[in-house]
Every structure is written in structure tokens, then in C-alpha cells.
Design an enzyme around this catalytic site. Structure first.
Site, mmCIF file in Angstrom:
data_model
loop_
_atom_site.group_PDB
_atom_site.id
_atom_site.type_symbol
_atom_site.label_atom_id
_atom_site.label_comp_id
_atom_site.label_asym_id
_atom_site.label_seq_id
_atom_site.Cartn_x
_atom_site.Cartn_y
_atom_site.Cartn_z
ATOM 1 N N SER A 25 0.799 -1.210 0.000
ATOM 2 C CA SER A 25 0.000 0.000 0.000
ATOM 3 C C SER A 25 0.835 1.265 0.000
ATOM 4 O O SER A 25 2.056 1.236 0.022
ATOM 5 C CB SER A 25 -0.956 0.043 1.178
ATOM 6 O OG SER A 25 -0.213 0.189 2.372
ATOM 7 N N TYR A 58 -2.875 0.449 -3.246
ATOM 8 C CA TYR A 58 -4.095 1.017 -2.672
ATOM 9 C C TYR A 58 -3.716 1.929 -1.515
ATOM 10 O O TYR A 58 -2.623 1.854 -0.963
ATOM 11 C CB TYR A 58 -5.056 -0.087 -2.216
ATOM 12 C CG TYR A 58 -4.487 -0.956 -1.125
ATOM 13 C CD1 TYR A 58 -4.721 -0.659 0.220
ATOM 14 C CD2 TYR A 58 -3.692 -2.054 -1.428
ATOM 15 C CE1 TYR A 58 -4.172 -1.444 1.228
ATOM 16 C CE2 TYR A 58 -3.141 -2.836 -0.432
ATOM 17 C CZ TYR A 58 -3.396 -2.528 0.887
ATOM 18 O OH TYR A 58 -2.844 -3.303 1.876
#
Length: 117
Positions: A25, A58
Site C-alpha cells: 500500500s 491502494y
């Protein structure tokens, strides 16, 4: 017909950390997320201006006001602290709607990653 268009962009943010030992991430300061109309969990495409790397990951919400831009996990191998990155998200929309859609684009302060008004 649906097409994918740029929804949001954080243009030229400075990487503050690269944490290989965290599950994937990118951690982004919550102030930047709000200003760019992005949310935790959203898929983003990242381009590193320093080395040309491009990759997807993400978002994880970072501490508000921290200026944090931290690539985590395998993505940490793609950047170095102080690299300049462009963070982009996209949305699917109807072709006709896309013709008039205007993405949210922000330009953070290069020294602090704070939101510039």
C-alpha cells in the site's frame, strides 16, 4: 459505453518513507486525501519522477497534517525517500459524462507535502 478517466491526482508529492516490512500500500496524509477527493482502500497508480517506475497499489489513510507519503511492502522497492511521485486514481463513467468531467488535481508544497490553497 463506459470509459476510465482520471478522477483525482496528487501531483509531485515527496516520498517521506519507504517501509518494506509493512503489508503493501501507500500511506497518504489525510489532508491530501481530502483535498484530492481520494479515500482509504482506493486503487491508485503511482509514477516516480526520479526513476521512471510506475505501479499500482491502494491507499491507507495517514495521520492528518503529517505530510506522510510512505510506500509500503513491495512498493517500497520502487521508490526512495525524497523521490517525487504523482499519485492518480481513475473512475469509470459514461462516455458522455466523461466529456464534461473535471478531475480533482492538487499540487502539494514540495517541502512539506502540505495542501497548497
Amino acid at each position: 459505453m463506459m470509459i476510465e478517466v482520471l478522477k483525482s491526482k496528487i501531483h509531485c508529492a515527496r516520498v517521506t518513507e519507504a517501509n518494506l516490512n509493512y503489508m503493501g500500500s501507500i500511506t497518504i496524509d489525510e489532508n491530501l486525501l481530502d483535498a484530492a477527493n481520494m479515500i482509504a482502500g482506493e486503487k491508485v497508480y503511482i509514477a516516480d519522477n526520479n526513476n521512471g517506475e510506475r505501479f499500482e497499489t491502494y491507499i491507507i489513510k495517514g495521520e492528518r497534517g503529517s505530510g506522510k507519503i510512505c510506500l509500503n511492502g513491495a512498493a517500497a522497492r520502487k521508490v526512495q525517500p525524497d523521490d517525487i511521485v504523482i499519485i492518480m486514481s481513475y473512475a469509470l463513467m459514461d462516455f458522455e459524462e466523461a466529456k464534461s468531467f473535471k478531475p480533482t488535481v492538487i499540487f502539494p508544497d514540495p517541502a512539506t507535502n502540505s495542501v497548497v490553497k
